[in-house]
Design a protein around this motif. Sequence first.
Motif, short mmCIF file in Angstrom:
data_model
loop_
_atom_site.label_atom_id
_atom_site.label_comp_id
_atom_site.label_asym_id
_atom_site.label_seq_id
_atom_site.Cartn_x
_atom_site.Cartn_y
_atom_site.Cartn_z
N TYR A 115 0.84 -1.20 0.00
CA TYR A 115 0.00 0.00 0.00
C TYR A 115 0.87 1.25 0.00
CZ TYR A 115 -4.47 -2.35 0.74
OH TYR A 115 -5.60 -3.10 0.57
N TRP A 116 1.95 1.22 0.74
CA TRP A 116 2.88 2.34 0.80
C TRP A 116 3.56 2.55 -0.56
CZ3 TRP A 116 8.27 2.76 0.38
CH2 TRP A 116 8.81 3.99 0.79
N ARG A 152 2.38 1.57 -3.48
CA ARG A 152 1.35 1.95 -4.46
C ARG A 152 1.13 3.46 -4.48
NH1 ARG A 152 -4.08 2.93 -4.63
NH2 ARG A 152 -5.21 2.13 -6.45
N LYS A 153 1.19 4.11 -3.34
CA LYS A 153 0.97 5.55 -3.28
C LYS A 153 2.10 6.34 -3.93
CE LYS A 153 -1.84 5.51 0.93
NZ LYS A 153 -1.95 5.99 2.34
N ARG A 154 3.24 5.72 -4.12
CA ARG A 154 4.40 6.41 -4.69
C ARG A 154 4.64 6.07 -6.15
NH1 ARG A 154 4.25 6.32 0.33
NH2 ARG A 154 5.33 7.84 1.66
N ARG A 168 3.62 6.23 -10.20
CA ARG A 168 2.98 7.14 -11.16
C ARG A 168 2.65 6.37 -12.42
NH1 ARG A 168 7.49 9.53 -9.45
NH2 ARG A 168 8.48 9.23 -11.49
N GLY A 227 8.30 4.91 -10.56
CA GLY A 227 8.33 5.06 -9.11
C GLY A 227 9.38 4.16 -8.47
N PHE A 270 -3.48 -5.54 -6.22
CA PHE A 270 -3.40 -4.08 -6.25
C PHE A 270 -3.61 -3.61 -7.69
CE2 PHE A 270 -1.05 -5.54 -2.62
CZ PHE A 270 -1.36 -4.62 -1.62
N LEU A 279 -3.76 0.01 -10.34
CA LEU A 279 -3.63 1.43 -10.66
C LEU A 279 -4.33 1.67 -12.00
CD1 LEU A 279 0.03 2.53 -9.79
CD2 LEU A 279 -2.08 3.36 -8.76
#
Length: 337
Positions: free
Chosen positions: A44-45, A47-49, A51, A74, A134, A136
């Motif tokens: 999760y960490w 994934r937030k970083r 692009r 990323g 996950f 995106l």
Amino acid sequence: MRRFLYIFICIAAIFVMTIYDLYAAFLMAVMLILAPLLSILPMYWIRKRLRLSIKVPARLLRGHLAEAQLTLEGPFLSLLSSPEALLGAETSDETVSFDGGIRFIFRRTASHCGRFDMGEAHIRWTDPFGFHTFTLNAGNVSIIVLPLKMGEYKATMKTLRLIAGSDEPERFGATLYKPGDNPHLINWKVTARTDDVYVRDMYPAEGTNLVLAADYARKPDERDLLCDALYSAGLALCASRMNFLFAWNAGTGSVITQMIRNQEDWSDAIASFLAGARKDALKAGGLSPYVPILYMTDNPAPSVSPSLHPVIWCTRDSREAQLSGKDAIMRAMGGGT
């Protein structure tokens, strides 16, 4: 398969712990249960970083290859478990790795003109244990596919001049030759007196002797025929330096009209038409009843304002159309037998 195997091992460990009351078995069961959770949280960490971007051509000619590039960038990409890129329901045709990112390339043939919807672009991967997926998303990918030129210039202009009510256009002076102008209109007298090439100018700058109107055909084959004929008619008028009005319905309640003076205007107008056009281009009226209208549609019984009396070309058999069917339209454009 990995999930079921992992669950089986956890159940077996708990069973052994219960039967034999072993502290080591208890610790092993706890670790087996916590391990997937501890692997999911860093994902999760990460994934937030990340692009995700998509690159596609804005316009494309019918029959050409459309290429979409989905780029993931990323840190910690090496920790992702086999990331998979999807466009619609299909996987990428090629994957290219570079420093700090991965590029997924999709290639599709744009077989028909119009709004080419390639589907939603997204990337998915799982945690190392395969428990959680996950994703995106990059959004829906669509391209405007432009029509192709059809027919022959002289035959097309002969047909359009008859609709406009004049076999021969009026001519006004001379202007500098531009790429795309009809070479048959070169003004040799003016050209001989100068160092530049001039062509005969036709029609006043703000005047119009013809309106082209069109609907967005629903069936791909009929849309190809309609748009090819529409596009080619406009190109012929532009090459003859004959201004015209283009009318279509975008579902806003009133007809959209654009004055076309050159090929650049026409290319932009066709792209806008393909991006947002609907049916019933002449239902709402709003056009002058004194200017001839050529209306291209796929509707055998189109809704037309009572104040208008267009010449109708229909891609299907129609009693209300002056021309109906593929063969008739192609002959009028000089491209049929």
